[in-house]
Design a protein around this motif. Sequence first.
Motif, PDB file in Angstrom:
ATOM      1  N   GLN A 197       0.834  -1.189   0.000  1.00 26.54           N
ATOM      2  CA  GLN A 197       0.000   0.000   0.000  1.00 26.54           C
ATOM      3  C   GLN A 197       0.872   1.242   0.000  1.00 26.54           C
ATOM      4  O   GLN A 197       2.096   1.168  -0.008  1.00 26.54           O
ATOM      5  CB  GLN A 197      -0.974   0.021   1.176  1.00 26.54           C
TER       6      GLN A 197
ATOM      7  N   THR B  41      -4.551   0.383   3.365  1.00 22.84           N
ATOM      8  CA  THR B  41      -4.330  -1.039   3.629  1.00 22.84           C
ATOM      9  C   THR B  41      -4.840  -1.822   2.427  1.00 22.84           C
ATOM     10  O   THR B  41      -5.427  -1.259   1.503  1.00 22.84           O
ATOM     11  CB  THR B  41      -5.070  -1.492   4.895  1.00 22.84           C
TER      12      THR B  41
ATOM     13  N   PRO C 227      -7.746   0.977   0.119  1.00 21.90           N
ATOM     14  CA  PRO C 227      -6.634   1.631  -0.584  1.00 21.90           C
ATOM     15  C   PRO C 227      -6.452   3.080  -0.152  1.00 21.90           C
ATOM     16  O   PRO C 227      -7.394   3.748   0.280  1.00 21.90           O
ATOM     17  CB  PRO C 227      -7.057   1.535  -2.054  1.00 21.90           C
TER      18      PRO C 227
ATOM     19  N   MET D  36      -2.297  -2.873  -4.969  1.00 27.27           N
ATOM     20  CA  MET D  36      -1.589  -1.681  -4.488  1.00 27.27           C
ATOM     21  C   MET D  36      -2.082  -0.473  -5.279  1.00 27.27           C
ATOM     22  O   MET D  36      -1.400   0.068  -6.141  1.00 27.27           O
ATOM     23  CB  MET D  36      -0.079  -1.872  -4.632  1.00 27.27           C
TER      24      MET D  36
ATOM     25  N   ALA E 177       0.175  -3.248   6.457  1.00 25.22           N
ATOM     26  CA  ALA E 177       0.112  -3.188   4.985  1.00 25.22           C
ATOM     27  C   ALA E 177       0.507  -4.519   4.362  1.00 25.22           C
ATOM     28  O   ALA E 177       0.069  -4.860   3.276  1.00 25.22           O
ATOM     29  CB  ALA E 177       1.025  -2.086   4.465  1.00 25.22           C
TER      30      ALA E 177
END
Length: 264
Positions: free
Chosen positions: A125, A145, A149, A217, A251
Amino acid sequence: MAGTLFVTGCSSATTEQWKRLGLPEGASDRTEAVRSLWIGAWIAALIVGVMVWALILYAVVRYRRRTEEAPRQTRYNLPLEVLYTLAPFAIIGVLFFYTIEHGNKITAMSDSPNHTINVVGQQWQWTFNYHETVNGQEGVWETGTLERPAELWLPVNESVRFELTSPDVIHSFWVPAFYFKLDAIPGRTNKFELTPTKIGVFAGKCAELCGLYHSRMLMTVHVVTADQYQAHLRELAAKGQTGAATGGQDATTIPGYGQQEGGN
């Protein structure tokens, strides 16, 4: 008739994207330089392609086999060899010149940008540290996270310098609408600067394969007015998210397992 139906079936947004040769609609001051280089490269490629195919077709027709006799053999043709040696150098030279010229515009940075944001890319992240003084506090931050996002807030028509870092592996900060992408590399800080020019919500992502959850991500970029930007920073300060953060909490946690990748 078929061509007419095809064109009329395209929406205005699709038509505009065709004019940009696949590029998304730009939303930063780097748009014109990147678009000009992109379209110019395609035009150059089209010209070279047409010339090559024209020469191939000419040779096919002009020197097609007419008899069973072997054609006259030529050991070399000096003018032709000079041409196909110098022509590629000329093409590369022109492309190199415009790449450098536009590249300098794209990567240019000012001495004093309006805002500076430290972007931390970590598995998996993003964390954003806003270098601002908010309610007497130096710096505020927000992070994301896997389940939620990250969100990045930027003021429209104000220059922003991004400082990219990473605590683990190489990531790549990419917002397609900004026409810019740069890697976050462990052990070093990469910097770039741009000015958002259009209010709206834009998608961002990591463009470097960085591990198991690379595809998640993601980030959402909000380009807002200066007042809305400052109001958002005050909200972060009110939540206690002051100072600087080096990465998102949990994360790297794999959902459903409660442990980090590689953990026992």
